[in-house]
Design a protein around this motif. Structure first.
Motif, short mmCIF file in Angstrom:
data_model
loop_
_atom_site.label_atom_id
_atom_site.label_comp_id
_atom_site.label_asym_id
_atom_site.label_seq_id
_atom_site.Cartn_x
_atom_site.Cartn_y
_atom_site.Cartn_z
N ASN A 311 57.13 97.03 153.57
CA ASN A 311 56.70 95.98 152.64
C ASN A 311 57.82 95.56 151.70
N LYS A 312 58.66 96.51 151.27
CA LYS A 312 59.77 96.18 150.37
C LYS A 312 60.74 95.21 151.05
N LYS A 314 60.14 93.09 153.50
CA LYS A 314 59.53 91.77 153.65
C LYS A 314 59.47 91.04 152.31
N THR A 315 59.10 91.75 151.24
CA THR A 315 59.02 91.14 149.91
C THR A 315 60.39 90.69 149.43
N LYS A 318 61.53 87.60 151.30
CA LYS A 318 60.78 86.41 150.90
C LYS A 318 61.33 85.80 149.62
#
Length: 720
Positions: A311-312, A314-315, A318
């Motif tokens: 998740n890190k 991908k965040t 983004k």
């Protein structure tokens, strides 16, 4: 020692002025605990007295006597925990030391640097002032996290999540970013050179008169060049290094580099160069982004990153500031995790459409091709073939051509887990594209699939290859003969390349011949009337198959179903020869494929005889093939006994057409030429062949009085 005694002693020590830690042998821990609870304060005089071994402290009330004590060892500690020097807590004071914070003992450590206070370079430096740092301040805690994590601080990791692999990647990234900043600064500064070094001056004034005239003066002025190529090469080398690291380190290095190069701006005076894509950031950065995003996509699928890291990444991606020439990479890292409900419902067969309703809108499973390829690779490695079939049937992709190549292996994946019926049907299922899988099969793939569907075995691994070891699929049910017959013929009818390939037809004939040859060494010959009736019926059946009607009449499921299937294939092969004989150069594999089923081979020649020109052309090609492909003919003779040769020659001589009779000549000529080879190999059937040639072939040939047969009889008489 009772607790009451300690209490009395503690009350006595509190009355003494001065703050001190009293160290007592054997009872020091308990005393320190009680002193701290009651905030005991004792004077330096008592401590000095305690250091003297001969001195005593006697508490007459409690009956306690202290005969020996010494100063305790001070363990390493943060400056704010020091008991010798007072510490003043502030939130974010960096202009100078607060209170007595500048002072420290020998065991005081800097909270930020994790070094001794005496070794800290920023202990008393304005705008830093590490002497004021402590663990109760958000400002100083954030400052410490940055100091500990280095380049990893931009990802906002929790310290407990940072392992050695991430730390290694962060260290390499931090070092590279410093080097990259220097190289990028050189690019912005440019290189000074003369115009004549780029465009040679053709004026002769400066070469003869050692001066520049007004005409060529402009050719010798100094200009400044800006080339991004050195930066490109530095980034390229770092990406190659990152690809060799472990997945976590590689991911951190790549996405960190992406953040840096996306901030690079093109110099206003730089000229856009179409021939060199490394010369400007607007040309070079998209090249890097394609490489970085493709590799990150594969790692997110294959590397089993923990959820926090997944998740890190991908965040962080983004939030990257993409310039206009990189907008195409905006959603590249929107990769679904393997635990995503949408993906898992598809893999488990709960969602067969690949669509779902999300916030009132229809959403389709769509992923970039590198993600699709990585998922296929992982499921192949784990032998999750059912899940792989479900995924490939619904997935949509930006590269339809490459995706189609992956989807074309769906029949193979069906076979890998033993669902041969579904495999046969999947060749003709229309996808979102204009044609089916059968249209794109190669001759090699067609022959491999025939073997798989007939034997129930598959190549080990995930590639269609005859070179690998073949294994039996456990729990798989063999496909019925009728379904195999319909499937194999329909593939030939929709695929023009396969339809014209003689080797595909020979493999199909061979398979249907083996079906009943394996049970009897010499297959039974069906009644001539049966062969004639099925051959007439086969023409209409083939028309139906070409039009998509896949039902077969009862004779193809009767007691003579094997013979009926072979008749149908033979009639289909004759139709193909009528249409394509003019383009063919080899037909011998068709004859060889029939083996000892000479009744079916006779049907082939009888069917060809309906058109004399087709028959002549076919026999001419076959006669030439027997000589040119002599080794193929000899190998067939070696595989069978003497009866095979005798029956083949007898079949040719039994026809009234001289064109077919003449086919026995090349067969016997090759046999005569290889006679000594057969003798050397000591073939067991050589004597039987010798007897047959002497008693049957030679007398039969005497009835044909052409010059060729007379010459051949003489050759046979010489070797016999």
């Amino acid at each position: 020692m009772c607790e009451q005694a300690f209490s009395c002693l503690t009350n006595h020590l509190i009355s003494v002025e001065g703050e001190i830690h009293v160290c007592l042998s054997q009872v020091r821990p308990t005393i320190e605990y009680l002193c701290s609870k009651k905030q005991a304060r004792v004077s330096n005089e008592v401590l000095d007295t305690a250091k003297d071994k001969s001195s005593e402290i006697i508490d007459e009330e409690c009956g306690l006597a202290i005969t020996y004590s010494k100063k305790g060892n001070v363990m390493p500690h943060a400056r704010y925990d020091c008991v010798e020097q007072d510490f003043t807590r502030t939130e974010n004071e960096v202009s100078g030391p607060a209170g007595n914070n500048l002072n420290f003992c020998e065991q005081c450590y800097c909270y930020i640097c994790d070094k001794l206070a005496s070794e800290c370079q920023y202990w008393n430096v304005p705008s830093a002032c590490h002497c004021n740092a402590h663990n109760k301040s958000k400002y100083w805690k954030a400052h410490r996290d940055v100091a500990l994590t280095g380049a990893l601080s931009i990802f906002n990791f929790n310290l407990v999540d940072i392992d050695s692999e991430l730390r290694h990647g962060g260290a390499l990234l931090q070092k590279f970013c410093l080097e990259l900043a220097l190289e990028y600064n050189k690019y912005l500064m440019g290189i000074t050179t003369s115009r004549s070094s780029l465009i040679p001056c053709i004026c002769t004034c400066h070469s003869q008169l050692k001066m520049f005239c007004e005409v060529c003066q402009v050719n010798h002025v100094e200009i400044r060049l800006y080339s991004y190529t050195p930066v490109f090469n530095m980034v390229l080398n770092f990406l190659k290094q990152a690809e060799k690291e472990k997945p976590k380190a590689a991911a951190i290095m790549m996405i960190g580099v992406a953040k840096e190069i996306l901030l690079h701006k093109q110099h206003p005076q730089e000229v856009f160069n179409k021939s060199d894509q490394t010369a400007t950031p607007s040309q070079a950065v998209p090249i890097f982004m394609h490489r970085i995003t493709s590799e990150l996509q594969r790692m997110l699928v294959l590397s089993d990153f923990p959820p926090y890291l997944f998740n890190k990444l991908k965040t962080f991606y983004k939030a990257l500031p993409l310039p206009s020439y990189c907008y195409i990479f905006t959603n590249c890292l929107n990769v679904l995790s393997w635990e995503d409900p949408f993906l898992t419902s598809i893999l488990r067969g709960q969602n067969i459409t690949g669509q779902r309703q999300k916030k009132g809108k229809k959403e389709t499973l769509w992923e970039d091709f590198p993600v699709v390829l990585a998922r296929v690779e992982r499921m192949e490695a784990r032998e999750e073939y059912r899940e792989l079939v479900r995924y490939l049937r619904v997935i949509k992709c930006n590269d339809t051509i490459k995706l189609r190549a992956l989807q074309d292996k769906v029949p193979f994946y069906f076979c890998k887990y033993g669902d041969f019926n579904s495999a046969a049907q999947s060749f003709h299922l229309n996808t979102s594209l204009s044609c089916c899988i059968a249209c794109r099969l190669t001759p090699f793939q067609y022959k491999i699939y025939l073997k798989i569907l007939r034997t129930g075995t598959v190549p080990a691994g995930c590639e269609l290859s005859e070179e690998r070891q073949w294994v039996l699929v456990e729990g798989g049910n063999l496909i019925k003969t009728c379904l195999l017959l319909k499937c194999s013929l329909r593939i030939l009818f929709v695929n023009e390349v396969l339809y014209r390939d003689v080797y595909c037809w020979s493999r199909l004939i061979q398979i249907h011949c083996n079906d009943f040859t394996m049970k009897n060494d010499m297959p039974q010959v069906p009644p001539p009337e049966f062969v004639k009736n099925i051959a007439v019926l086969a023409a209409s059946v083939l028309e139906d198959l070409k039009n998509g009607i896949v039902g077969l009449p009862k004779p193809f499921s009767s007691a003579l179903c094997w013979e009926s299937a072979l008749i149908l294939v033979t009639v289909a092969a004759v139709q193909m020869l009528h249409k394509n004989i003019s383009m063919m150069k080899i037909v011998l594999p068709l004859i060889v494929a029939y083996g000892k089923n000479f009744w079916a081979l006779k049907l082939l020649f009888d069917s060809l005889s309906t058109k004399e020109d087709i028959l002549h052309h076919f026999c001419a090609i076959l006669s030439n093939n027997i000589y040119v492909h002599r080794s193929m003919m000899i190998d067939v003779v070696k595989c069978h006994d003497a009866n095979y040769v005798s029956d083949l020659v007898t079949l040719f001589l039994s026809f009234k057409q001289t064109t077919i009779q003449s086919l026995s000549i090349p067969v016997l000529n090759v046999l005569v030429e290889a006679w000594h080879e057969f003798k050397t190999m000591e073939c067991l059937w050589i004597q039987s062949l010798h007897s047959f040639l002497q008693n049957k072939v030679v007398p039969a040939m005497e009835m044909v009085n052409t010059a060729q047969f007379i010459e051949l009889r003489n050759k046979l008489n010489r070797i016999l």
